[in-house]
Design an enzyme around this catalytic site. Structure first.
Site, PDB file in Angstrom:
ATOM      1  N   MET A   1       0.733  -1.112  -0.003  1.00 33.12           N
ATOM      2  CA  MET A   1       0.042   0.145  -0.181  1.00 33.12           C
ATOM      3  C   MET A   1       0.810   1.281   0.056  1.00 33.12           C
ATOM      4  O   MET A   1       2.104   1.491   0.603  1.00 33.12           O
ATOM      5  CB  MET A   1      -0.955   0.187   1.278  1.00 33.12           C
ATOM      6  CG  MET A   1      -1.787  -1.193   1.592  1.00 33.12           C
ATOM      7  SD  MET A   1      -2.735  -1.022   2.708  1.00 33.12           S
ATOM      8  CE  MET A   1      -3.421  -2.622   2.825  1.00 33.12           C
TER       9      MET A   1
ATOM     10  N   HIS B   1       0.052  -8.366  -3.827  1.00 32.61           N
ATOM     11  CA  HIS B   1      -1.159  -7.273  -4.225  1.00 32.61           C
ATOM     12  C   HIS B   1      -1.074  -6.140  -4.176  1.00 32.61           C
ATOM     13  O   HIS B   1      -0.543  -5.497  -3.181  1.00 32.61           O
ATOM     14  CB  HIS B   1      -2.467  -7.653  -3.204  1.00 32.61           C
ATOM     15  CG  HIS B   1      -3.548  -6.646  -3.348  1.00 32.61           C
ATOM     16  ND1 HIS B   1      -4.701  -6.995  -2.360  1.00 32.61           N
ATOM     17  CD2 HIS B   1      -4.080  -6.155  -4.244  1.00 32.61           C
ATOM     18  CE1 HIS B   1      -5.543  -6.030  -2.992  1.00 32.61           C
ATOM     19  NE2 HIS B   1      -5.180  -5.585  -4.213  1.00 32.61           N
TER      20      HIS B   1
ATOM     21  N   PHE C   1      -7.460  -1.851   4.587  1.00 31.10           N
ATOM     22  CA  PHE C   1      -7.250  -2.013   6.010  1.00 31.10           C
ATOM     23  C   PHE C   1      -7.858  -3.534   6.027  1.00 31.10           C
ATOM     24  O   PHE C   1      -8.737  -3.884   5.270  1.00 31.10           O
ATOM     25  CB  PHE C   1      -7.960  -1.068   6.752  1.00 31.10           C
ATOM     26  CG  PHE C   1      -7.414   0.330   6.535  1.00 31.10           C
ATOM     27  CD1 PHE C   1      -6.467   0.945   7.386  1.00 31.10           C
ATOM     28  CD2 PHE C   1      -8.262   1.135   5.816  1.00 31.10           C
ATOM     29  CE1 PHE C   1      -6.066   2.151   7.406  1.00 31.10           C
ATOM     30  CE2 PHE C   1      -7.794   2.444   5.505  1.00 31.10           C
ATOM     31  CZ  PHE C   1      -6.799   2.843   6.473  1.00 31.10           C
ATOM     32  N   GLY C   2      -7.216  -4.182   7.048  1.00 31.14           N
ATOM     33  CA  GLY C   2      -7.659  -5.478   7.308  1.00 31.14           C
ATOM     34  C   GLY C   2      -8.775  -5.349   8.428  1.00 31.14           C
ATOM     35  O   GLY C   2      -9.026  -4.063   8.842  1.00 31.14           O
ATOM     36  N   GLY C   3      -9.372  -6.457   8.505  1.00 32.65           N
ATOM     37  CA  GLY C   3     -10.593  -6.422   9.500  1.00 32.65           C
ATOM     38  C   GLY C   3     -11.848  -5.524   9.383  1.00 32.65           C
ATOM     39  O   GLY C   3     -12.763  -5.295  10.156  1.00 32.65           O
TER      40      GLY C   3
ATOM     41  N   GLY D   1     -10.969  -9.769   1.333  1.00 31.58           N
ATOM     42  CA  GLY D   1     -11.651  -8.825   2.235  1.00 31.58           C
ATOM     43  C   GLY D   1     -12.827  -9.496   2.730  1.00 31.58           C
ATOM     44  O   GLY D   1     -13.738  -9.788   2.371  1.00 31.58           O
ATOM     45  N   GLY D   2     -12.514  -9.376   4.092  1.00 31.41           N
ATOM     46  CA  GLY D   2     -13.809  -9.961   4.971  1.00 31.41           C
ATOM     47  C   GLY D   2     -14.143 -11.280   4.954  1.00 31.41           C
ATOM     48  O   GLY D   2     -15.272 -11.993   5.206  1.00 31.41           O
TER      49      GLY D   2
ATOM     50  N   GLY E   1      -7.096 -12.110   6.296  1.00 31.28           N
ATOM     51  CA  GLY E   1      -6.083 -11.601   7.301  1.00 31.28           C
ATOM     52  C   GLY E   1      -6.469 -11.965   8.653  1.00 31.28           C
ATOM     53  O   GLY E   1      -6.167 -12.944   9.296  1.00 31.28           O
ATOM     54  N   SER E   2      -7.617 -11.248   8.952  1.00 30.24           N
ATOM     55  CA  SER E   2      -7.944 -11.294  10.711  1.00 30.24           C
ATOM     56  C   SER E   2      -8.522 -12.704  10.839  1.00 30.24           C
ATOM     57  O   SER E   2      -8.231 -13.219  11.722  1.00 30.24           O
ATOM     58  CB  SER E   2      -8.888 -10.368  10.850  1.00 30.24           C
ATOM     59  OG  SER E   2      -9.398  -9.725   9.757  1.00 30.24           O
TER      60      SER E   2
HETATM   61  C1  DX5 Z   1      -7.309  -5.068   2.159  1.00 32.15           C
HETATM   62  C2  DX5 Z   1      -6.129  -6.096   1.863  1.00 32.15           C
HETATM   63  C3  DX5 Z   1      -6.683  -7.322   2.402  1.00 32.15           C
HETATM   64  C4  DX5 Z   1      -6.698  -7.429   3.813  1.00 32.15           C
HETATM   65  C5  DX5 Z   1      -7.679  -8.358   4.295  1.00 32.15           C
HETATM   66  O1  DX5 Z   1      -6.822  -3.711   1.542  1.00 32.15           O
HETATM   67  O2  DX5 Z   1      -6.036  -6.260   0.338  1.00 32.15           O
HETATM   68  O3  DX5 Z   1      -5.540  -8.448   1.826  1.00 32.15           O
HETATM   69  O4  DX5 Z   1      -5.431  -7.852   4.383  1.00 32.15           O
HETATM   70  O5  DX5 Z   1      -8.097  -8.749   5.550  1.00 32.15           O
HETATM   71  P1  DX5 Z   1      -9.208  -8.986   6.215  1.00 32.15           P
HETATM   72  O6  DX5 Z   1      -9.268 -10.680   5.760  1.00 32.15           O
HETATM   73  O7  DX5 Z   1      -8.942  -8.975   7.516  1.00 32.15           O
HETATM   74  O8  DX5 Z   1     -10.266  -8.414   5.735  1.00 32.15           O
HETATM   75 ZN    ZN Z   2      -4.959  -8.028  -0.448  1.00 37.35          ZN
END
Ligand code: DX5
Ligand code: ZN
Length: 226
Positions: free
Chosen positions: A41, A70, A147-149, A178-179, A199-200
């Site tokens: 990012m 990514h 963002f994650g989560g 995501g999610g 992620g989370s």
């Molecule tokens: C968001 C990222 C995702 C993120 C997913 O911009 O590209 O890869 O880490 O996180 P979760 O699984 O927590 O939504």
């Molecule tokens: Zn990603």
């Protein structure tokens, strides 16, 4: 990297301990992940900053599976060679990040990596028209990137189904980012996705010194998909 449509879980190291990436990667691989998802990012295309090619090169020797990078960066083209040289197996760029996405996909394959095309939630499936014969993966963002989560955006499930039909028998992965949780994973898998970034939902409850929850979390996602 051979192609198949079996379910793959790609933990995002955005949710890992940033001071311990090598050990975190070894832990998630030992616990059974299929790919490792690396979120880059730039604080411009998305409102968050992570890391660049040197970090990717540093973690590369720890990844025995697939390094799935990514790129949430704009501009993107001038950085592709650096990420390929850092050892990325898949490099995914956003269709919204450049006026010349066709050129970007060409550049990724030209650099020797698999080419991924990511779509923000507001971008329709049709944005992939005329690109299907030059991509190896389509990443459907099921949150706004950065963002994650965050919470899964349900309208994207229909988009996954459309893309699956557009892809036909071409060897193109559909990745969801995501999610993803045991609740949302079955929806996108049924619509045709085969790579689930999480992620989370993978890292919660665990750590390098207590990695068993990573495995339990991944098994819960796989079991929910069935
Ligand atoms: C968001 C990222 C995702 C993120 C997913 O911009 O590209 O890869 O880490 O996180 P979760 O699984 O927590 O939504
Ligand atoms: Zn990603």
């Amino acid at each position: 990297m051979s192609f198949d449509r079996s379910l793959k879980i790609a933990p995002s190291i955005l949710s890992a301990d940033f001071a311990n990436f090598g050990a975190e990667i070894q832990a998630i691989e030992a616990q059974g992940c299929d790919w490792v998802h690396v979120d880059v990012m730039d604080g411009h295309f998305v409102p968050n900053l992570t890391f660049g090619p040197p970090l990717c090169a540093a973690i590369r020797p720890h990844i025995k599976t697939v390094m799935d990078v990514h790129l949430m960066i704009s501009p993107v083209d001038q950085y592709i060679d650096a990420f390929a040289q850092a050892g990325a197996d898949v490099i995914t760029a956003h269709v919204e990040a450049t006026p010349h996405i066709h050129r970007t996909m060409q550049a990724i394959r030209g650099a020797g990596a698999k080419a991924g095309l990511a779509l923000n939630p507001g971008t329709p499936a049709e944005a992939c028209d005329y690109l299907l014969d030059m991509v190896d993966l389509i990443c459907v963002m099921t949150v706004n990137p950065g963002f994650g989560g965050q919470k899964f955006i349900h309208s994207q499930v229909e988009k996954v189904g459309k893309l699956r039909a557009m892809i036909g028998d071409r060897p193109i992965h559909i990745e969801i980012d995501g999610g993803v949780t045991p609740e949302t994973a079955p929806l996108v898998a049924a619509a045709g996705a085969d790579v689930l970034v999480a992620g989370s939902a993978v890292f919660k409850g665990g750590s390098v010194s207590n990695p068993a929850p990573y495995g339990e979390n991944m098994r819960a996602i796989r079991a929910a998909v069935g």
